[in-house]
Design an enzyme around this catalytic site. Structure first.
Site, PDB file in Angstrom:
ATOM      1  N   ASP A 404      51.855  78.019 101.804  1.00  0.00           N
ATOM      2  CA  ASP A 404      50.693  77.305 102.227  1.00  0.00           C
ATOM      3  C   ASP A 404      51.164  75.853 101.932  1.00  0.00           C
ATOM      4  O   ASP A 404      51.891  75.545 100.781  1.00  0.00           O
ATOM      5  CB  ASP A 404      49.513  77.850 101.654  1.00  0.00           C
ATOM      6  CG  ASP A 404      48.347  76.961 102.393  1.00  0.00           C
ATOM      7  OD1 ASP A 404      48.497  76.618 103.611  1.00  0.00           O
ATOM      8  OD2 ASP A 404      47.255  77.183 101.938  1.00  0.00           O
ATOM      9  N   GLU A 407      53.161  71.205 104.526  1.00  0.00           N
ATOM     10  CA  GLU A 407      53.504  69.887 105.430  1.00  0.00           C
ATOM     11  C   GLU A 407      54.183  68.842 104.561  1.00  0.00           C
ATOM     12  O   GLU A 407      54.952  68.191 105.440  1.00  0.00           O
ATOM     13  CB  GLU A 407      52.001  69.359 106.143  1.00  0.00           C
ATOM     14  CG  GLU A 407      51.420  70.559 106.753  1.00  0.00           C
ATOM     15  CD  GLU A 407      50.904  71.711 106.066  1.00  0.00           C
ATOM     16  OE1 GLU A 407      50.417  71.421 104.728  1.00  0.00           O
ATOM     17  OE2 GLU A 407      50.715  72.886 106.423  1.00  0.00           O
ATOM     18  N   ASP A 488      43.713  76.316 109.380  1.00  0.00           N
ATOM     19  CA  ASP A 488      42.193  76.529 108.843  1.00  0.00           C
ATOM     20  C   ASP A 488      41.297  76.029 110.230  1.00  0.00           C
ATOM     21  O   ASP A 488      40.959  75.228 110.575  1.00  0.00           O
ATOM     22  CB  ASP A 488      41.792  75.430 108.046  1.00  0.00           C
ATOM     23  CG  ASP A 488      42.586  75.743 106.549  1.00  0.00           C
ATOM     24  OD1 ASP A 488      43.172  76.806 106.536  1.00  0.00           O
ATOM     25  OD2 ASP A 488      42.544  74.572 105.632  1.00  0.00           O
TER      26      ASP A 488
HETATM   27  C1  GLC Z   1      44.426  75.972 102.724  1.00  0.00           C
HETATM   28  C2  GLC Z   1      44.871  77.267 103.730  1.00  0.00           C
HETATM   29  C3  GLC Z   1      43.971  78.646 103.494  1.00  0.00           C
HETATM   30  C4  GLC Z   1      43.800  79.077 101.987  1.00  0.00           C
HETATM   31  C5  GLC Z   1      43.264  77.732 101.378  1.00  0.00           C
HETATM   32  C6  GLC Z   1      43.409  78.028  99.813  1.00  0.00           C
HETATM   33  O1  GLC Z   1      43.393  75.651 103.316  1.00  0.00           O
HETATM   34  O2  GLC Z   1      45.089  76.845 104.941  1.00  0.00           O
HETATM   35  O3  GLC Z   1      44.398  79.525 104.345  1.00  0.00           O
HETATM   36  O4  GLC Z   1      43.083  79.895 101.981  1.00  0.00           O
HETATM   37  O5  GLC Z   1      44.262  76.881 101.672  1.00  0.00           O
HETATM   38  O6  GLC Z   1      44.717  78.558  99.424  1.00  0.00           O
END
Ligand code: GLC
Length: 778
Positions: A404, A407, A488
């Protein structure tokens, strides 16, 4: 200024264009043209694949070790004819003709019927300080798809689409930059489709007739222009070649096709055990539980919180007895901790693995753990180190990793403070010492190279088991290393509606293993929205429900009995369809075909499908027409040419027609094409609960063929022959329906099982499957 207002106009340098062709040199794969200072190379890599390069100063950039497309030399040489006239040259392959004007230097392609495509428009190929660009004609009836990860609906004509990976956490239908940056699209009109892969990792942008009606433009901040034209004419052929160029997905572990439950966060061992128990108690199938950032000690990657997860190994082991697999989140930001005994930081510092600024200082930004530093994944040594760090997770029994914030996402101040998003300075050096570049070239690759480090590391650490890798950010070719989810989204009807076109466009960009957060990530789903989302989610190649920390709980049972029953029924349908789905994954792995397909994929000559964003095909045979609005209990459905069956009632409809389908909350309208053969497994609580002891083939009378793919679902032995395929055919002979089964191919042996062949509307026959050929009459 809000993004939707666009950017303030700035005065930019005028474009310089390529001069007259002065010299033509033929080489084995194409021609090289001297045009004043500029040089142009046109390479024929396959009968339907042309690479075009233009260097303003005559010098082409060298190939990079991280280059996505297959190197030109690796394509088997194909014959082409070259003809020169005073006005133009013409290169002709078995499928297309490419002409290049001598002055102005403009490229035009023709199919065998003389239809024009990918034709340069004024001013053709051009450059200015720090940028290169190309303009081409849009045909009046042309539509545009792909472009990687996008919001909004299906057809991107009239849009401007930027390729720059961004944490677009509050995206809307108007958002441009997304988490993924995949500079590829396809243009489609009846009888003719072609794809364009813009081979640049720098910031780039497509303008599909927004600036000038009837003209599309691509521009990049790279100094050379470099792109591939892929002739179809159908989307399937475009994708086959595009994924030959940029790579295909490996076979995923079969369990990753099951249902995934996620939340930010199930944040203690106790909570996780309860969650798992709840699924089994309520008999709602589930294979995977995801652990979000709170499993870590203070958000330090590759650690476990001793307080909340004192003994993760035992937890994973116990729950694996019950069929659960675990996926843990990993972010790229490594907590900067000079004093503490934190290995990922210490080792990274010692070996100089973290990104530095042009001035040589280690760069830092703020993410979950506070002040953090970031590995330079463009370097093979860094990827290897990072891949090996995952031992902390695999030692515990973790079977998949969710990458995650890559980017990469970061702020200039601690999270929670009113900070601003930022990224590395564009001049920050990145890459191996002998091949250094700047972040400007590497930015779009950051997430991709992290996912690659992860996938390669997991394969070293778990050499006998396929792992599951998920990433938020990526670039063209991301499918080689990871599945993708769309970040998200929000618990609102319009996000449910946007999810299928988004996943279809990803599929049309070579990324087949994709999913959205079922129920919506931010906000609170209503019971009705959740039920409808679970129905749609059944179709997502990755079926995962997820929600943010501040939202209400979003598990299948929190919305009362009626919705729980709906969730169970659709998750069960997913598990019944597993043999069908797994075969679709094999198709994706071997041909690049998407799993979830917009109708235009199979009906590319039917313009009624070109903007049909709210119906999808799961593979070639199953067509869903979900409901995306509250209170709606019936909807208009377009049935393309041919005969269609209602999945639920078996009723038949003649295609090239619209019908009104009934859709009470319990029902997502689902149709099957005549001639389809859908393999179904018994419902299990998880994919490997027991071997498939019964295989049901639902046959829909008509003409058709289906090849079922099987292997052990978890090892790498399929790579060396341990797979099995069985081809089933159906046709009619007067009033009779004939089903033919060809002998099983391949070395893998399924365990003994009953096969039930059910011809819809006619009855069923069964036999013990011994892999031999058969002919059944109904
Ligand atoms: C980001 C991710 C989401 C995750 C959050 C906490 O917003 O896109 O899926 O739950 O981080 O890790």
């Amino acid at each position: 200024m809000p993004e939707i207002w666009g950017k303030m106009p700035i005065t930019e340098q005028p474009w310089s264009t390529v001069g007259e062709v002065q010299r033509v040199e033929r080489f084995e794969r194409g021609v090289e043209l001297d045009c004043g200072n500029a040089r142009v190379i046109i390479s024929i890599l396959a009968a339907n694949l042309v690479r075009v390069r233009m260097a303003p100063n005559g010098e082409f950039s060298p190939r990079r070790s991280w280059a996505t497309p297959v190197a030109d030399e690796e394509w088997e040489q194909v014959p082409f004819e070259l003809q020169e006239t005073p006005e133009a040259l013409e290169l002709k392959t078995e499928q297309i003709r490419v002409t290049v004007g001598r002055n102005p230097v403009q490229i035009t392609c023709f199919d065998q019927s003389g239809r024009v495509f990918a034709q340069d428009a004024e001013p053709g190929m051009a450059w200015r300080q720090g940028a290169s660009a190309n303009w081409k004609q849009i045909a009046e009836d042309e539509h545009f798809y792909g472009f990687g990860e996008r919001t909004g609906l299906l057809d991107k004509r009239s849009d401007r689409l930027t390729n720059w990976t961004t944490d677009s956490l509050d995206y809307t239908a108007l958002t441009d930059e997304m988490y993924q940056a995949i500079p590829f699209f396809m243009a489609l009109r009846p009888q003719l489709g072609y794809g364009i892969f813009f081979n640049t990792t720098f910031w780039s942008q497509f303008d599909i007739g927004a600036e000038q009606y009837g003209v599309w433009k691509m521009q990049s901040q790279s100094k050379d222009l470099d792109y591939y034209i892929i002739y179809g004419p159908e989307p399937a052929q475009i994708l086959q070649t595009y994924t030959q160029l940029t790579g295909r997905m490996p076979m995923p572990p079969r369990w990753s096709l099951g249902y995934h439950q996620c939340r930010w966060s199930y944040d203690s061992e106790e909570e996780v055990r309860q969650l798992a128990q709840e699924f089994r108690k309520r008999q709602i199938p589930c294979d995977v539980i995801h652990l979000d950032i709170d499993y870590m000690r203070g958000y330090r990657v590759f650690t476990w919180s001793p307080k909340r997860f004192p003994d993760p190994k035992t937890m994973v082991k116990d729950l694996s007895q019950d069929g659960f697999k675990f996926v843990t989140i990993v972010d790229p930001g490594v907590k900067e901790e000079t004093e503490a005994d934190y290995l990922p930081f210490e080792e990274g510092l010692e070996h100089d693995y973290f990104v530095r600024t042009a001035e040589g200082k280690i760069f830092h930004g703020y993410v979950w753990p506070g002040r953090a530093v970031f590995p330079d994944f463009l370097r093979p040594d860094v990827r290897e180190w990072w891949g090996n760090l995952q031992k902390e997770l695999t030692d515990v029994g973790i079977a998949g990793v969710w990458n995650d914030m890559n980017e990469p996402a970061m702020n200039d101040r601690p999270f929670g403070d009113p900070g601003k998003k930022m990224w590395f300075p564009l001049d920050a050096p990145q890459g191996p010492a002998d091949e250094q570049t700047t972040h400007a070239e590497a930015h779009n690759l950051y997430g991709q190279m992290m996912a690659r480090a992860c996938a390669e590391g997991l394969e070293r650490l778990r050499p006998n088991a396929r792992s599951f890798v998920l990433t938020r950010s990526g670039y063209a070719g991301v499918q080689r290393w990871s599945a993708v989810w769309t970040g998200d989204n929000q618990s609102l009807w319009e996000y449910l509606e946007m999810s299928l076109p988004a996943l279809c466009n990803l599929g049309l960009s070579g990324v087949a293993f994709v999913g959205e957060d079922i129920g919506g990530f931010a906000g609170n789903a209503t019971a009705e929205l959740f039920a409808r989302w679970m129905q749609v989610g059944m179709l997502y190649p990755m079926m995962r429900a997820h929600s943010t920390t501040a939202s209400a709980r979003h598990e299948p049972w929190v919305f009362g009995d009626r919705v729980e029953k709906i969730c169970r029924e659709y998750i069960e349908l997913r598990y019944r369809l597993l043999p069908y789905l797994y075969t679709l994954f094999w198709e994706a792995a071997s041909t690049g075909a998407p799993i979830l397909r917009p109708l235009l994929y199979h009906f590319p000559n039917d313009p009624k499908t070109y903007n049909l964003y709210d119906q999808v095909l799961l593979g070639p045979s199953l067509m869903a027409a979900p409901v995306y609005r509250p209170g709606v209990e019936e909807r208009l459905v377009y049935l393309p040419e041919g005969e269609w069956y209602d999945w639920w009632s078996g009723e038949t409809y003649q295609g090239a027609n619209h019908i009104l389908a009934q859709a009470p909350l319990e029902k997502m309208p689902l149709f099957v094409r005549a001639g389809a053969i859908i393999p179904l497994a018994p419902v299990m609580q998880y994919t490997d609960e027991r071997p498939m002891d019964e295989l049901r083939l639902r046959v829909y009378p008509g003409e058709g063929e289906w090849t079922l793919y099987e292997d052990d679902g978890h090892s790498f032995e399929y790579r060396t022959g341990a797979w099995a395929t069985t081809t089933y055919r159906v046709h009619s002979d007067g009033p009779q329906t004939i089903v033919e089964i060809t002998a099983r191919q391949g070395e893998w042996q399924p365990r003994s099982r009953q096969v039930i062949v059910e011809v819809v509307g006619k009855g069923e026959q069964q036999f013990e499957d011994d892999g031999s050929d058969r002919r059944l009459t109904f």
